[in-house]
Design an enzyme around this catalytic site. Structure first.
Site, PDB file in Angstrom:
ATOM      1  N   LYS A 241       9.042 -15.291-124.389  1.00 50.61           N
ATOM      2  CA  LYS A 241       8.204 -15.400-125.580  1.00 50.61           C
ATOM      3  C   LYS A 241       8.123 -14.083-126.345  1.00 50.61           C
ATOM      4  O   LYS A 241       8.450 -13.013-125.842  1.00 50.61           O
ATOM      5  CB  LYS A 241       6.813 -15.917-125.203  1.00 50.61           C
ATOM      6  CG  LYS A 241       6.849 -17.395-124.823  1.00 50.61           C
ATOM      7  CD  LYS A 241       5.478 -17.989-124.614  1.00 50.61           C
ATOM      8  CE  LYS A 241       5.593 -19.493-124.357  1.00 50.61           C
ATOM      9  NZ  LYS A 241       4.281 -20.115-124.068  1.00 50.61           N
ATOM     10  N   ARG A 276       6.282 -21.312-115.671  1.00 49.72           N
ATOM     11  CA  ARG A 276       7.287 -22.131-116.364  1.00 49.72           C
ATOM     12  C   ARG A 276       8.347 -21.180-116.904  1.00 49.72           C
ATOM     13  O   ARG A 276       8.041 -20.299-117.719  1.00 49.72           O
ATOM     14  CB  ARG A 276       6.622 -22.921-117.490  1.00 49.72           C
ATOM     15  CG  ARG A 276       7.543 -23.863-118.243  1.00 49.72           C
ATOM     16  CD  ARG A 276       6.754 -24.645-119.294  1.00 49.72           C
ATOM     17  NE  ARG A 276       7.592 -25.585-120.018  1.00 49.72           N
ATOM     18  CZ  ARG A 276       8.314 -25.266-121.096  1.00 49.72           C
ATOM     19  NH1 ARG A 276       8.285 -24.020-121.578  1.00 49.72           N
ATOM     20  NH2 ARG A 276       9.054 -26.169-121.695  1.00 49.72           N
TER      21      ARG A 276
END
Length: 302
Positions: A241, A276
Site C-alpha cells: 500500500k 493479507r
C-alpha cells in the site's frame, strides 16, 4: 501480566462456518477452523486493474497456479477479488465481477483451499458462496443489510473492514475526530450486528488506506493491541500500500514487499490473527521465523 508481544505466537484464533470447510472440524456449533499466532490470507486479484498486480492473474490458468502456489506455501486462506478497490477505482457490474471470480472458485472447489471472496456486492457474495467460496471479505463492512442476510443464510463468516467513503473518493481529504475510537466502534458495532442476525463469526479489519491518511494509518497500527484484545480475530492488510511509499520512498507497488513484511510482522506482534498479503509465501516464512524467535519452543529440533 503478559504483553501481546509475549503471547502472540501461541494465541488461539477461530472461525466458525455453517457448512463443511477444508481443514475444518465439526463441533456442536458447526464447523470450525482454528489456528495459533498469525496466519496469512493470500491475495489473488483476477482483475485487469488492481493497483499492484492487475492483469497478472486474469487468465484462469494463471489464477489457479497462483492459488495453488500460495496454498502450498502455507497460506491459510486465499482471497479472490474480481473488482479493484484501489483509490479512484470505478465500480464494475456484478455479472462482470462474477465472470472473473466464479470460474476460479469452481475450479478450486475440492482442492483443500479455504476460499474468501473480496466483494462489496451481496449478489456477488451469494453467487460466490454457491460456487465454492467459504468466507466473504466485505470492504464495505457489512453496511448493506442484504450482505448480512447473504452471509447469515449461507452460514458464512465475514471479514468486516472499515472504509470511510467509497473507493472512488475515499482518499479525498479523509477526516476523523478520533480515528481509533471511530474505527474501533464501527467494527465492534458491525460485529455485534452480524452475530445477532446469524452470521457465525467475523474478522475485523481496520482498513488501512481506505479513507485514511498516513497519520491515520500509523495511529491505527499503533492502537492494534486495543483491537486485538477483544473477542474477535483481527486481520491487517498493508500489502504494497501507499503508506509504504510514504514511509520508505518506494513508488512502485510491486517493490513494496519488504515494507509489507515489516508492517505485517509488527501487526503479528500486536496480536493480529491474519495478515493479507500478495507475497504470501514470503510472509509465511517470515512469520514462522519471527514466531520461533519469540517462542523458542516453536523452533523445530534439528
Amino acid at each position: 501480566m503478559s504483553r501481546v508481544s509475549d503471547v502472540w505466537p501461541r494465541r488461539p484464533h477461530r472461525l466458525s462456518f455453517g457448512f463443511p470447510v477444508p481443514g475444518g472440524e465439526r463441533t456442536a456449533e458447526g464447523w470450525q477452523i482454528e489456528w495459533t499466532g498469525c496466519a496469512v490470507m493470500g491475495v489473488l486479484n483476477v482483475t485487469p486493474d488492481s493497483f499492484s498486480d492487475g492483469g497478472q492473474h486474469a487468465t484462469l490458468e494463471a489464477a489457479l497456479a497462483q492459488a495453488r502456489a500460495m496454498r502450498d506455501a502455507g497460506a491459510l486462506i486465499i482471497d479472490v477479488g474480481g473488482e479493484s478497490t484501489r483509490p479512484g477505482a470505478e465500480p464494475v457490474p456484478a455479472e462482470q465481477e462474477l465472470d472473473r471470480v466464479r470460474p476460479v472458485l469452481r475450479a478450486l472447489a475440492g482442492e483443500g483451499i479455504l476460499l474468501s471472496v473480496d466483494t462489496l456486492k451481496a449478489e456477488v457474495a451469494a453467487a460466490a458462496l454457491a460456487a465454492g467460496a467459504h468466507l466473504i471479505n466485505d470492504v464495505n463492512g457489512l453496511r448493506d443489510p442484504a450482505m448480512l442476510q447473504v452471509c447469515a443464510a449461507a452460514g458464512a463468516p465475514a471479514c468486516i473492514m472499515h472504509m470511510q467513503g467509497e473507493p472512488r473518493t475515499m482518499q479525498v481529504a479523509p477526516h476523523y475526530d478520533d480515528v481509533v475510537a471511530e474505527v474501533h466502534a464501527f467494527l465492534r458495532t458491525q460485529a455485534q450486528t452480524a452475530l445477532a442476525v446469524g452470521v457465525p463469526s467475523v474478522l475485523l479489519d481496520p482498513g488501512l488506506g481506505f479513507g485514511k491518511t498516513l497519520a491515520h494509518n500509523l495511529t491505527l497500527l499503533r492502537a492494534l493491541p486495543e483491537l486485538t484484545a477483544g473477542p474477535f480475530p483481527v486481520l491487517v492488510g498493508a500489502s504494497r500500500k501507499r503508506l509504504i511509499d510514504f514511509l520508505a520512498e518506494v513508488p512502485r507497488p510491486a517493490d513494496r514487499d519488504p515494507g509489507s513484511l515489516a508492517l505485517h510482522l509488527y501487526a503479528a506482534r500486536q496480536g493480529a490473527a491474519l495478515v493479507r498479503a500478495h507475497a504470501a509465501g514470503a510472509h509465511v516464512q517470515a512469520l514462522r521465523v519471527e514466531a520461533a524467535l519469540e517462542d523458542p519452543s516453536l523452533a523445530p529440533a534439528r
